[in-house]
Write a protein that holds these residues in place. Structure first.
Motif, short mmCIF file in Angstrom:
data_model
loop_
_atom_site.label_atom_id
_atom_site.label_comp_id
_atom_site.label_asym_id
_atom_site.label_seq_id
_atom_site.Cartn_x
_atom_site.Cartn_y
_atom_site.Cartn_z
N TYR A 38 -2.31 -0.73 1.39
CA TYR A 38 -1.15 -1.41 0.83
C TYR A 38 -0.15 -1.47 1.99
O TYR A 38 0.41 -0.43 2.35
N VAL A 41 0.10 1.60 4.31
CA VAL A 41 -0.43 2.81 3.65
C VAL A 41 -1.93 2.65 3.47
O VAL A 41 -2.39 1.70 2.84
N ALA A 43 -4.78 3.82 1.51
CA ALA A 43 -5.03 4.57 0.27
C ALA A 43 -6.47 5.06 0.19
O ALA A 43 -6.73 6.15 -0.31
N PRO A 62 -6.19 15.59 -5.26
CA PRO A 62 -4.76 15.69 -5.59
C PRO A 62 -4.13 14.32 -5.79
O PRO A 62 -4.69 13.30 -5.38
N SER A 63 -2.97 14.32 -6.38
CA SER A 63 -2.24 13.08 -6.63
C SER A 63 -2.02 12.33 -5.31
O SER A 63 -1.70 12.93 -4.29
N GLY A 64 -2.24 11.02 -5.34
CA GLY A 64 -2.01 10.18 -4.17
C GLY A 64 -3.19 10.11 -3.21
O GLY A 64 -3.08 9.50 -2.14
N CYS A 65 -4.34 10.70 -3.57
CA CYS A 65 -5.47 10.73 -2.63
C CYS A 65 -6.31 9.46 -2.67
O CYS A 65 -7.25 9.31 -1.90
N GLY A 66 -5.99 8.53 -3.59
CA GLY A 66 -6.70 7.24 -3.58
C GLY A 66 -7.68 7.03 -4.72
O GLY A 66 -8.45 6.06 -4.71
N LYS A 67 -7.65 7.90 -5.74
CA LYS A 67 -8.61 7.81 -6.86
C LYS A 67 -8.41 6.52 -7.67
O LYS A 67 -9.35 5.77 -7.90
N SER A 68 -7.17 6.30 -8.10
CA SER A 68 -6.91 5.12 -8.95
C SER A 68 -7.15 3.83 -8.17
O SER A 68 -7.66 2.86 -8.73
N SER A 69 -6.79 3.83 -6.89
CA SER A 69 -7.03 2.63 -6.08
C SER A 69 -8.52 2.33 -6.04
O SER A 69 -8.93 1.17 -6.14
N GLU A 78 -7.42 -4.52 -8.18
CA GLU A 78 -6.97 -4.53 -6.79
C GLU A 78 -8.09 -5.07 -5.92
O GLU A 78 -9.26 -4.77 -6.15
#
Ligand code: ADP
Ligand code: MG
Length: 393
Positions: A38, A41, A43, A62-69, A78
């Motif tokens: 992004y 960034v 991801a 952990p949060s922000g590690c790219g799972k949802s992306s 996306e």
């Protein structure tokens, strides 16, 4: 579209295990060097990963590690920046989300609050113009499967979080998707509902032989539900393995520390002594390595080399003071009773080490103890990169 009645609810678990009846093709999902950026960034970084047909794969980190992306790229919400995702051998980047035949279950249910449970579940069929009779039969099957019969006519906003999430799972299943994606589906639920729904999702996934990807930051969820777990950190896949393998042979220090509760102890140490029979020396403890360690690992260690040594709390050996010559002196700094086990915090020189013993134990805070770190239970991580030296590269 195949009939949900025969495809999901064929009745025989054996048939479901060898493949879904009705000739339905269930995709294997494959990531090939997939990167997501992004702006500046990163991801997800060059992800290579396979979710085999009929398995549940967890993306854990952990949060922000790219799972949802990662999940959103599978769904087509996306775009992939570089690389390609395949369903079986079909590249999917060019397909719209609608053409991918994927269902998603989100953390926040995303239901229509003013509609009934039944109408929410029926919604994907009505927008696709499925004939009323077929739709009614499918909805009834899903309601039955999820045990929602008693509340099918209730307005969704009046129901508990657990019931709402079951309805959103029903809405995902009713379309008989090739693939189902879960993004933190249990995060908003409290303890009991969480444990109950986790078992229910697992049972559904296994009987329907559904290919599914579960995103979660909660290791207990991933371990309880998934066939295999892909651990991510900072956009990079660290290891993909069964839960048992992750626990027994973590690929690196990050996975070792992330999997297990209480977490693995990680101690700094220096290699000393003879080549082939080294001793690990830390601040206030030492552990000879001969015996419990593979010969080639021992041979590769150099005197003066710095390592991080890992040991799971349940593998720390603790005995009353003066109990035999092995081990070293320590002090019990704290005792946390957990019913069937006690979690002890031990002070070894300047290091603190967590030990887990059967509970209730006789250990009390302030007592002296004799502690040993058995060689066969030690994980040896490179002091530079964190790679597990006892695991083949
Ligand atoms: P996770 O699901 O593991 O918490 P995400 O995939 O949501 O992680 O996010 C990975 C990284 O990408 C984070 O640094 C996040 O801030 C960033 N990110 C996610 N979505 C966007 C977006 N739409 N625009 C910009 N940055 C994003
Ligand atoms: Mg997320």
């Amino acid at each position: 579209m195949p009939d949900v009645g025969s495809a999901i609810f064929g009745g025989c678990a054996g048939c479901a295990a060898v493949g879904r009846p009705g000739g339905l093709v269930v995709a294997t999902v494959r990531f090939e060097a997939v990167t997501k950026r992004y702006g500046n960034v990163s991801a997800v970084r060059s992800l290579n990963l396979i979710c085999p047909q009929g398995e549940m794969l967890a993306l854990l980190g952990p949060s922000g590690c790219g799972k949802s992306s990662t999940l959103k790229m599978v769904a087509g919400i996306e775009a992939v920046t570089e690389g390609e995702i395949y369903f079986d051998d079909r590249p999917v980047s060019a397909l719209t989300p609608g053409a991918r035949d994927i269902a998603m279950v989100f953390e926040d249910y995303a239901l229509y609050p003013h509609l009934s449970a039944r109408d929410n579940i029926a919604f994907p069929l009505s927008v696709r113009g499925v004939p009323a009779k077929t739709a009614a039969e499918r909805v009834a099957s899903v309601i039955d499967l999820l045990g929602l019969g008693g509340m099918a006519g209730d307005t969704v906003r009046d129901l508990s979080g657990g019931a709402q999430q079951r309805i959103s799972i029903g809405r995902a299943l009713v379309r008989d998707p090739e693939l189902i994606l879960f993004d933190e589906p249990l995060s908003h639920l409290d303890g009991d509902q969480k444990v109950q729904l986790r078992a229910e999702i697992k049972r559904l996934q296994q009987t329907a032989h559904l290919t599914s990807i579960l995103v979660t930051h909660d290791q207990s969820e991933a371990i309880a539900m998934a066939d295999r777990v892909a651990v991510m950190n900072d956009g990079v896949l660290q290891q993909v393995a069964t839960p048992a393998e992750l626990y027994a042979r973590p690929a690196n220090e990050f996975v070792a520390n992330f999997i297990g509760e209480p977490p693995m102890n990680l101690l700094s140490a220096t290699v000393e002594g003879e080549e082939g029979a080294p001793v690990l020396v830390g601040a206030g403890w030492q552990a000879p390595l001969n015996g419990g360690t593979e010969t080639e690992v021992l041979r590769a260690l150099r005197s003066g080399e710095r390592l991080t040594v890992g040991i799971r709390p349940e593998h720390v050996a603790i005995a009353p003071p003066g109990a035999g010559p092995s081990g070293f002196e320590a002090r019990v700094a704290a005792v946390e009773p957990r019913g069937d086990s006690d979690i002890l915090t031990l002070q070894l020189g300047t290091e603190r080490v967590t030990a887990e013993v059967d509970g209730p134990s006789r250990w009390r805070s302030g007592e002296r103890a004799r502690v040993a770190l058995p060689a066969e239970a030690l994980h040896l991580f490179c002091g530079e990169c964190g790679h597990n030296l006892r695991r083949a590269a």
